[in-house]
Design a protein around this motif. Structure first.
Motif, PDB file in Angstrom:
ATOM      1  N   GLY A 272      24.651  61.736  99.434  1.00 49.10           N
ATOM      2  CA  GLY A 272      24.070  60.141  99.264  1.00 49.10           C
ATOM      3  C   GLY A 272      25.581  58.936  99.796  1.00 49.10           C
ATOM      4  N   ARG A 273      25.209  57.988 100.168  1.00 44.06           N
ATOM      5  CA  ARG A 273      26.160  57.776 100.663  1.00 44.06           C
ATOM      6  C   ARG A 273      27.757  57.029 100.557  1.00 44.06           C
ATOM      7  N   ASP A 274      27.810  57.193  99.118  1.00 44.05           N
ATOM      8  CA  ASP A 274      29.672  57.666  98.477  1.00 44.05           C
ATOM      9  C   ASP A 274      29.858  59.045  97.756  1.00 44.05           C
ATOM     10  N   ASP A 275      29.045  59.799  98.537  1.00 47.01           N
ATOM     11  CA  ASP A 275      29.492  61.047  98.041  1.00 47.01           C
ATOM     12  C   ASP A 275      30.310  61.663  97.777  1.00 47.01           C
ATOM     13  N   ASP A 276      31.477  62.131  96.731  1.00 50.16           N
ATOM     14  CA  ASP A 276      32.697  62.412  97.039  1.00 50.16           C
ATOM     15  C   ASP A 276      32.660  64.506  96.520  1.00 50.16           C
ATOM     16  N   VAL A 277      31.440  65.322  96.408  1.00 50.24           N
ATOM     17  CA  VAL A 277      31.471  66.726  96.375  1.00 50.24           C
ATOM     18  C   VAL A 277      31.022  67.581  97.825  1.00 50.24           C
ATOM     19  N   THR A 278      33.319  68.435  97.414  1.00 46.56           N
ATOM     20  CA  THR A 278      33.461  68.962  98.229  1.00 46.56           C
ATOM     21  C   THR A 278      32.495  70.066  98.827  1.00 46.56           C
ATOM     22  N   ASP A 279      32.013  70.254 100.035  1.00 40.44           N
ATOM     23  CA  ASP A 279      31.700  71.882 100.729  1.00 40.44           C
ATOM     24  C   ASP A 279      29.995  72.203  99.552  1.00 40.44           C
ATOM     25  N   PRO A 280      28.952  71.712  99.138  1.00 41.78           N
ATOM     26  CA  PRO A 280      28.358  71.035  99.157  1.00 41.78           C
ATOM     27  C   PRO A 280      27.327  72.741  99.701  1.00 41.78           C
ATOM     28  N   ARG A 281      27.703  72.646 100.868  1.00 38.20           N
ATOM     29  CA  ARG A 281      26.883  74.495 101.432  1.00 38.20           C
ATOM     30  C   ARG A 281      27.235  75.928 100.764  1.00 38.20           C
ATOM     31  N   ASP A 282      28.337  75.530 100.682  1.00 37.36           N
ATOM     32  CA  ASP A 282      28.725  76.779 100.070  1.00 37.36           C
ATOM     33  C   ASP A 282      28.945  76.872  98.314  1.00 37.36           C
ATOM     34  N   ARG A 283      28.502  75.910  98.399  1.00 42.31           N
ATOM     35  CA  ARG A 283      28.396  75.817  96.300  1.00 42.31           C
ATOM     36  C   ARG A 283      26.154  75.918  95.841  1.00 42.31           C
ATOM     37  N   LEU A 284      25.603  75.956  97.532  1.00 46.14           N
ATOM     38  CA  LEU A 284      24.736  76.688  97.108  1.00 46.14           C
ATOM     39  C   LEU A 284      24.028  77.470  97.841  1.00 46.14           C
ATOM     40  N   ALA A 285      25.966  77.985  98.232  1.00 46.79           N
ATOM     41  CA  ALA A 285      25.397  79.495  98.311  1.00 46.79           C
ATOM     42  C   ALA A 285      25.793  80.177  97.592  1.00 46.79           C
ATOM     43  N   ASP A 286      26.351  80.085  96.717  1.00 45.97           N
ATOM     44  CA  ASP A 286      27.188  80.935  95.580  1.00 45.97           C
ATOM     45  C   ASP A 286      26.125  80.974  94.806  1.00 45.97           C
ATOM     46  N   LEU A 287      25.550  79.780  94.740  1.00 45.17           N
ATOM     47  CA  LEU A 287      23.608  79.449  93.704  1.00 45.17           C
ATOM     48  C   LEU A 287      22.595  80.654  94.530  1.00 45.17           C
ATOM     49  N   ALA A 288      22.758  80.527  95.482  1.00 48.59           N
ATOM     50  CA  ALA A 288      21.530  81.351  95.822  1.00 48.59           C
ATOM     51  C   ALA A 288      21.989  82.699  95.808  1.00 48.59           C
ATOM     52  N   ALA A 289      23.607  83.395  95.851  1.00 45.68           N
ATOM     53  CA  ALA A 289      23.515  84.336  95.580  1.00 45.68           C
ATOM     54  C   ALA A 289      23.488  84.854  94.047  1.00 45.68           C
ATOM     55  N   GLU A 290      23.638  84.518  92.893  1.00 42.92           N
ATOM     56  CA  GLU A 290      22.855  84.077  91.700  1.00 42.92           C
ATOM     57  C   GLU A 290      21.840  84.443  91.839  1.00 42.92           C
ATOM     58  N   VAL A 291      20.862  83.660  93.107  1.00 39.64           N
ATOM     59  CA  VAL A 291      19.460  84.236  91.676  1.00 39.64           C
ATOM     60  C   VAL A 291      18.308  85.451  92.909  1.00 39.64           C
ATOM     61  N   GLU A 292      19.753  85.370  94.103  1.00 40.54           N
ATOM     62  CA  GLU A 292      19.261  86.982  94.389  1.00 40.54           C
ATOM     63  C   GLU A 292      19.433  88.417  93.102  1.00 40.54           C
ATOM     64  N   ARG A 293      20.821  88.008  92.587  1.00 39.80           N
ATOM     65  CA  ARG A 293      21.248  89.060  91.674  1.00 39.80           C
ATOM     66  C   ARG A 293      20.550  88.908  90.711  1.00 39.80           C
ATOM     67  N   GLU A 294      20.271  87.796  90.077  1.00 39.77           N
ATOM     68  CA  GLU A 294      19.181  87.484  88.819  1.00 39.77           C
ATOM     69  C   GLU A 294      17.800  88.219  88.851  1.00 39.77           C
ATOM     70  N   MET A 295      16.812  87.740  90.378  1.00 42.63           N
ATOM     71  CA  MET A 295      15.404  87.668  90.505  1.00 42.63           C
ATOM     72  C   MET A 295      14.944  88.759  91.218  1.00 42.63           C
ATOM     73  N   GLY A 296      16.285  88.849  92.343  1.00 40.64           N
ATOM     74  CA  GLY A 296      15.749  90.164  92.918  1.00 40.64           C
ATOM     75  C   GLY A 296      15.584  89.008  94.091  1.00 40.64           C
ATOM     76  N   ILE A 297      15.124  87.952  94.990  1.00 40.51           N
ATOM     77  CA  ILE A 297      14.435  87.695  96.168  1.00 40.51           C
ATOM     78  C   ILE A 297      16.015  86.496  96.459  1.00 40.51           C
ATOM     79  N   GLU A 298      15.451  86.213  97.691  1.00 39.53           N
ATOM     80  CA  GLU A 298      16.617  85.336  98.465  1.00 39.53           C
ATOM     81  C   GLU A 298      15.993  83.872  98.182  1.00 39.53           C
ATOM     82  N   ALA A 299      17.047  82.962  98.396  1.00 45.55           N
ATOM     83  CA  ALA A 299      17.407  82.173  97.825  1.00 45.55           C
ATOM     84  C   ALA A 299      17.512  80.783  99.694  1.00 45.55           C
ATOM     85  N   GLY A 300      16.293  79.666 100.182  1.00 46.03           N
ATOM     86  CA  GLY A 300      17.015  78.791 101.219  1.00 46.03           C
ATOM     87  C   GLY A 300      17.804  77.980 100.390  1.00 46.03           C
ATOM     88  N   ILE A 301      18.758  77.731 101.470  1.00 43.25           N
ATOM     89  CA  ILE A 301      19.398  76.632 101.292  1.00 43.25           C
ATOM     90  C   ILE A 301      19.383  74.888 102.240  1.00 43.25           C
TER      91      ILE A 301
END
Length: 279
Positions: A187-216
């Motif tokens: 958003g316009r007043d965004d203060d979240v740092t490194d959102p792509r890296d944080r999404l990548a961490d979630l994607a790794a959890e998806v692969e580990r828990e569900m056995g499928i890859e996740a797009g980010i």
């Protein structure tokens, strides 16, 4: 898994639940017990046109019950009078349901529509995860808007605790999900740092828990507009969202983003209330 399936007894609802899309997907996520619930509003009195089906609503539920029973589910039917969203959520709480399913289109002879206010109010008051299933228009070639309910799940996140609770529901869809897409909208007043890296961490959890890859993906702009655009871009069949919680008035504050996605979108939406609201 035990679910409450709210129905308005319309042909559209019957057609939607009869589709292999609905039955197979529910079976694949481990649903074994279905409680069909229909509600006759308090403002409907005997003698009005269309009351024949209302006074014998249990009989009217038989075809829908048979749909689920023929697919191997254990089924119970419930007919209630009152405010639809209150009775639906009340049944879900009393039965210990793990999911509520509400259709987003269709009307009964009583004009008890599970379209706008009922689906919205269930979303605002439920203490259980809620699936808003999109039923196709009457002139459509198929009963539901999106085939294969949970085949491709879009998960927008703001990295909040409530979003995390919704994310933890994902593995329960494992048997029906082939792809997951993770989204953050800057958003316009965004203060979240490194959102792509944080999404990548979630994607790794998806692969580990569900056995499928996740797009980010990280998008910029109006949150609701970008979520709806991402639904189209990735071909999502269900959008998974966390809701915000309860006020002191015991009313679920669905949140402007979640509510707008339900109201404006054309996708199935799975809403997961925060852990503090769940029973």
């Amino acid at each position: 898994m035990r679910i409450v399936f709210a129905t308005d007894l319309s042909d559209a609802s019957t057609d939607a639940m009869s589709s292999r899309t609905c039955l197979d997907c529910l079976d694949n996520i481990g649903v074994t017990e279905v409680h069909l619930v229909t509600v006759v509003p308090d403002n409907v009195s005997s003698g009005l046109p269309g009351m024949e089906s209302a006074t014998d609503a249990r009989r009217s539920l038989r075809p829908q019950r048979e749909v689920f029973e023929s697919a191997g589910f254990d089924v119970e039917t419930h007919v209630a009078r009152g405010t639809p969203h209150r009775r639906i959520t009340g049944f879900a709480d009393r039965l210990g349901a793990e999911l509520i399913v509400v259709g987003s289109r269709g009307e009964s002879p009583l004009e008890n529509r599970l379209v706008g206010s009922t689906a919205r109010n269930v979303a605002r008051t439920t203490t259980r995860p809620l699936l808003v299933e999109r039923i196709a228009p009457p002139d459509a070639d198929q009963a539901v808007v999106k085939e294969h309910l949970f085949e491709r799940v879009l998960f927008p996140t703001d990295f909040s605790e409530n979003a995390r609770t919704a994310f933890e529901f994902l593995p329960r869809l494992k048997g029906a999900t082939r792809a997951v897409d993770l989204l953050y909208v800057r958003g316009r007043d965004d203060d979240v740092t490194d959102p792509r890296d944080r999404l990548a961490d979630l994607a790794a959890e998806v692969e580990r828990e569900m056995g499928i890859e996740a797009g980010i993906n990280v998008r910029e702009g109006n949150v609701v507009d970008e979520i709806l655009a991402e639904e189209t871009r990735v071909g999502a069949t269900t959008t998974l969202l966390g809701t915000r919680g309860r006020s002191r008035l015991r009313r679920l504050l669905l949140g402007s983003v979640s509510e707008s996605v339900v109201a404006r979108g054309n996708n199935n939406v799975l809403l997961v209330p925060p852990r503090a609201a769940q029973r």
